[in-house]
Enzyme design. Structure first.
Site, PDB file in Angstrom:
ATOM      1  N   THR A  16     -25.405 -27.083  28.933  1.00 14.35           N
ATOM      2  CA  THR A  16     -25.822 -28.356  28.348  1.00 14.35           C
ATOM      3  C   THR A  16     -24.656 -29.059  27.678  1.00 14.35           C
ATOM      4  O   THR A  16     -24.496 -30.281  27.794  1.00 14.35           O
ATOM      5  CB  THR A  16     -26.963 -28.138  27.342  1.00 14.35           C
ATOM      6  OG1 THR A  16     -28.054 -27.490  28.010  1.00 14.35           O
ATOM      7  CG2 THR A  16     -27.437 -29.460  26.767  1.00 14.35           C
ATOM      8  N   LYS A  37     -33.849 -31.497  33.125  1.00 15.22           N
ATOM      9  CA  LYS A  37     -33.835 -30.058  32.862  1.00 15.22           C
ATOM     10  C   LYS A  37     -35.189 -29.592  33.378  1.00 15.22           C
ATOM     11  O   LYS A  37     -36.142 -29.427  32.623  1.00 15.22           O
ATOM     12  CB  LYS A  37     -33.673 -29.792  31.362  1.00 15.22           C
ATOM     13  CG  LYS A  37     -33.738 -28.328  30.960  1.00 15.22           C
ATOM     14  CD  LYS A  37     -32.467 -27.588  31.277  1.00 15.22           C
ATOM     15  CE  LYS A  37     -32.548 -26.148  30.725  1.00 15.22           C
ATOM     16  NZ  LYS A  37     -31.325 -25.376  31.037  1.00 15.22           N
TER      17      LYS A  37
END
Length: 230
Positions: A16, A37
């Site tokens: 991330t 995601k």
């Protein structure tokens, strides 16, 4: 509509953080961005339902926020393997449903950045893995290498698995996840010698990453080349 798929050599290695850096570089290139995601374990309960910190961070760095349910269609409370979390709730993670959500987001931004769950072969349901999702989306892959003992083996195995899936590995990023890794520089040199694709950047160890500055650790020229080849 071009897209990129972000995978890693393991879970918890900073996918991330690197993805947010990529979003920053793409913004500097004046490209609009959306994120996904698709499958996330380890979510928090909120008044709006389950929410995942990684998904929220990605959304905060994208130029197009999107609807949370599109960004993270499969959210699970326990921080366990997603196929186990899904099975416990009687849910089947559908790659087809994820691809449909991705295609809708494709219409809303110039580049769609999709972050996978864990590593390349993490199971998503009884028969399919993150690799199957990446193949279905058909985006070039960027691999995040968590710099720690054993990462050369993990990186080479992941690279080989991506090649075996028939996907394009566009480049990789080294992310220092341990503050005192022994022989870190020598390990990085070993990775560069063995991975034939370009290293797009090197992230230093950061206890609390400043997402707004993560783009500084990436090679914007190389990333621009990746985007041009989409």
């Amino acid at each position: 509509m071009p897209g990129l798929f972000i995978t890693g050599t393991d879970t918890g290695i900073g996918k991330t953080t690197v993805a947010c850096g990529l979003l920053s570089v793409l913004k500097e290139m004046q490209l609009s961005t959306a994120v996904m995601k698709p499958v996330a374990s380890g979510c928090d309960e909120s008044s709006d339902g389950l929410r995942n910190d990684d998904a929220i961070r990605l959304m905060s760095c994208a130029t197009h926020q999107g609807d949370y349910q599109q960004v993270n269609p499969y959210a699970f409370l326990p921080a366990i393997a997603p196929h186990i979390a899904a099975s416990d709730r009687g849910i089947n993670v559908s790659i087809d449903a994820i691809v449909r959500a991705a295609r809708e987001l494709e219409q809303q931004a110039g580049v769609l950045l999709v972050e996978g769950a864990g590593g390349w072969l993490v199971p998503l349901n009884e028969h399919q893995s993150t690799a199957d999702l990446a193949v279905a989306l058909n985006y070039p892959v960027i691999m995040v290498v968590g710099m720690r003992l054993g990462c050369i083996n993990h990186a080479l195995l992941t690279s080989a698995a991506i090649d075996a899936s028939g996907m394009t590995l566009a480049g990789w990023v080294a992310n220092n996840i341990e503050p005192d890794m022994a022989r870190a520089r020598d390990t990085l040199i070993g990775l560069k010698e063995r991975l034939t694709l370009p290293c797009l950047g090197e992230f230093p160890y950061m206890h609390q990453p400043n997402l707004a500055k993560c783009g500084h650790f990436l090679n914007a020229t190389l990333i621009q080349s990746v985007i041009k080849n989409l």
